[in-house]
Design a protein around this motif. Structure first.
Motif, PDB file in Angstrom:
ATOM      1  N   ARG A   6      -7.467   9.122   4.398  1.00 27.16           N
ATOM      2  CA  ARG A   6      -6.824   8.741   3.139  1.00 27.16           C
ATOM      3  C   ARG A   6      -5.773   7.664   3.401  1.00 27.16           C
ATOM      4  O   ARG A   6      -5.681   6.682   2.679  1.00 27.16           O
ATOM      5  CB  ARG A   6      -6.174   9.975   2.514  1.00 27.16           C
ATOM      6  N   LEU A   7      -5.007   7.841   4.484  1.00 29.32           N
ATOM      7  CA  LEU A   7      -4.010   6.833   4.837  1.00 29.32           C
ATOM      8  C   LEU A   7      -4.686   5.533   5.257  1.00 29.32           C
ATOM      9  O   LEU A   7      -4.199   4.448   4.953  1.00 29.32           O
ATOM     10  CB  LEU A   7      -3.106   7.345   5.957  1.00 29.32           C
ATOM     11  N   ASN A   8      -5.846   5.660   5.946  1.00 27.61           N
ATOM     12  CA  ASN A   8      -6.610   4.467   6.316  1.00 27.61           C
ATOM     13  C   ASN A   8      -7.058   3.716   5.074  1.00 27.61           C
ATOM     14  O   ASN A   8      -7.079   2.488   5.046  1.00 27.61           O
ATOM     15  CB  ASN A   8      -7.817   4.841   7.170  1.00 27.61           C
ATOM     16  N   ARG A   9      -7.437   4.454   4.028  1.00 30.11           N
ATOM     17  CA  ARG A   9      -7.869   3.824   2.786  1.00 30.11           C
ATOM     18  C   ARG A   9      -6.703   3.045   2.161  1.00 30.11           C
ATOM     19  O   ARG A   9      -6.866   1.925   1.714  1.00 30.11           O
ATOM     20  CB  ARG A   9      -8.394   4.881   1.816  1.00 30.11           C
ATOM     21  N   TYR A  10      -5.502   3.656   2.143  1.00 34.54           N
ATOM     22  CA  TYR A  10      -4.322   2.958   1.628  1.00 34.54           C
ATOM     23  C   TYR A  10      -4.034   1.708   2.475  1.00 34.54           C
ATOM     24  O   TYR A  10      -3.740   0.645   1.949  1.00 34.54           O
ATOM     25  CB  TYR A  10      -3.091   3.869   1.652  1.00 34.54           C
ATOM     26  N   ASP A  11      -4.147   1.845   3.831  1.00 32.88           N
ATOM     27  CA  ASP A  11      -3.868   0.735   4.719  1.00 32.88           C
ATOM     28  C   ASP A  11      -4.872  -0.389   4.508  1.00 32.88           C
ATOM     29  O   ASP A  11      -4.510  -1.566   4.484  1.00 32.88           O
ATOM     30  CB  ASP A  11      -3.910   1.223   6.172  1.00 32.88           C
ATOM     31  N   LYS A  12      -6.146  -0.050   4.320  1.00 33.75           N
ATOM     32  CA  LYS A  12      -7.183  -1.048   4.083  1.00 33.75           C
ATOM     33  C   LYS A  12      -6.922  -1.797   2.792  1.00 33.75           C
ATOM     34  O   LYS A  12      -7.028  -3.025   2.726  1.00 33.75           O
ATOM     35  CB  LYS A  12      -8.555  -0.370   4.037  1.00 33.75           C
ATOM     36  N   ARG A  13      -6.534  -1.057   1.723  1.00 28.85           N
ATOM     37  CA  ARG A  13      -6.232  -1.683   0.432  1.00 28.85           C
ATOM     38  C   ARG A  13      -5.054  -2.653   0.583  1.00 28.85           C
ATOM     39  O   ARG A  13      -5.052  -3.744   0.053  1.00 28.85           O
ATOM     40  CB  ARG A  13      -5.904  -0.593  -0.586  1.00 28.85           C
ATOM     41  N   ARG A  14      -4.038  -2.249   1.354  1.00 24.39           N
ATOM     42  CA  ARG A  14      -2.869  -3.098   1.583  1.00 24.39           C
ATOM     43  C   ARG A  14      -3.261  -4.358   2.353  1.00 24.39           C
ATOM     44  O   ARG A  14      -2.844  -5.464   2.017  1.00 24.39           O
ATOM     45  CB  ARG A  14      -1.821  -2.309   2.367  1.00 24.39           C
ATOM     46  N   LYS A  15      -4.103  -4.225   3.381  1.00 20.88           N
ATOM     47  CA  LYS A  15      -4.523  -5.379   4.165  1.00 20.88           C
ATOM     48  C   LYS A  15      -5.359  -6.340   3.332  1.00 20.88           C
ATOM     49  O   LYS A  15      -5.237  -7.557   3.463  1.00 20.88           O
ATOM     50  CB  LYS A  15      -5.305  -4.917   5.391  1.00 20.88           C
ATOM     51  N   ASN A  16      -6.213  -5.813   2.460  1.00 21.01           N
ATOM     52  CA  ASN A  16      -7.008  -6.674   1.580  1.00 21.01           C
ATOM     53  C   ASN A  16      -6.107  -7.470   0.651  1.00 21.01           C
ATOM     54  O   ASN A  16      -6.324  -8.659   0.428  1.00 21.01           O
ATOM     55  CB  ASN A  16      -8.009  -5.839   0.767  1.00 21.01           C
ATOM     56  N   THR A  17      -5.083  -6.823   0.094  1.00 17.12           N
ATOM     57  CA  THR A  17      -4.147  -7.516  -0.790  1.00 17.12           C
ATOM     58  C   THR A  17      -3.422  -8.622  -0.022  1.00 17.12           C
ATOM     59  O   THR A  17      -3.261  -9.733  -0.525  1.00 17.12           O
ATOM     60  CB  THR A  17      -3.117  -6.513  -1.358  1.00 17.12           C
ATOM     61  N   LYS A  18      -3.028  -8.332   1.202  1.00 18.75           N
ATOM     62  CA  LYS A  18      -2.334  -9.319   2.015  1.00 18.75           C
ATOM     63  C   LYS A  18      -3.248 -10.492   2.337  1.00 18.75           C
ATOM     64  O   LYS A  18      -2.833 -11.652   2.267  1.00 18.75           O
ATOM     65  CB  LYS A  18      -1.832  -8.652   3.304  1.00 18.75           C
TER      66      LYS A  18
END
Length: 197
Positions: A6-18
């Motif tokens: 779940r944290l990986n999913r949040y991290d992936k979403r953050r990296k995509n936005t960046k």
């Protein structure tokens, strides 16, 4: 689904936005550079104009650099806002606490009532806020129990995934004209809802 995934999913979403933001900045810098090449004078017999052109070019480069710095600062602020702060808990039955500056879930209500009624638009939007905060999908969330918290404009809900292997206590607050906003999530060791069997 594990807490790590779940944290990986949040991290992936953050990296995509960046990544999207960085590509937008690069595209903007390229467009400005092309514009400068087209608009800048190519020299001539008048020496002062060439000097003025050089000064203008330096100023424009400085402006571009300043813009890049400002965009990077905005990107960093957005990244920090998008991150979930995970804090281990010493409370009984609470493994850890998640906190983030979540956005309110968009509302279709014209007038938020003070009575939560299962099956109502208010209830559906409240449950959507639970799903946003926990990362559970609509078909994979069981809402065991929801009750008022700090008055009529806030609710605590105890939810689980469909397999009943993940349990959460979700805190949400009503924001006028915006909708239900998740405040925090407590990851529970065991389901503590009064209706749980």
């Amino acid at each position: 689904m594990s807490d790590q995934s779940r944290l990986n999913r949040y991290d992936k979403r953050r990296k995509n936005t960046k990544l999207i933001t960085n590509l937008s900045v690069a595209g903007g810098v390229l467009a400005i550079s092309l514009l400068l090449i087209i608009l800048l004078p190519f020299g001539g017999d008048d020496a002062p104009k060439a000097i003025d052109g050089n000064n203008q070019e330096k100023q424009e480069e400085k402006d571009v650099q300043q813009t890049e710095v400002e965009v990077e600062e905005i990107d960093q602020e957005e990244e920090e806002k998008d991150e979930v702060k995970v804090t281990p808990s010493n409370e009984e039955n609470v493994v850890e606490v998640w906190e983030k500056d979540w956005s309110p879930v968009a509302t279709e209500q014209t007038n938020h009532g003070t009575i939560l009624q299962q099956g109502s638009q208010d209830w559906a939007e409240m449950e959507e806020a639970f799903r946003v905060a926990t990362g559970l999908s609509e078909g994979d969330m069981i809402n065991w129990w929801s009750t008022r918290w700090k008055g009529d404009q806030s609710v605590i809900g105890t939810v689980s995934n469909g397999a009943k292997t993940e349990h959460y206590k979700v805190y949400v607050e009503w924001i006028d004209n915006e909708g239900w906003k998740p405040i925090k999530v407590e990851v529970l060791e065991n389901n503590d809802a009064p209706t749980y069997s």
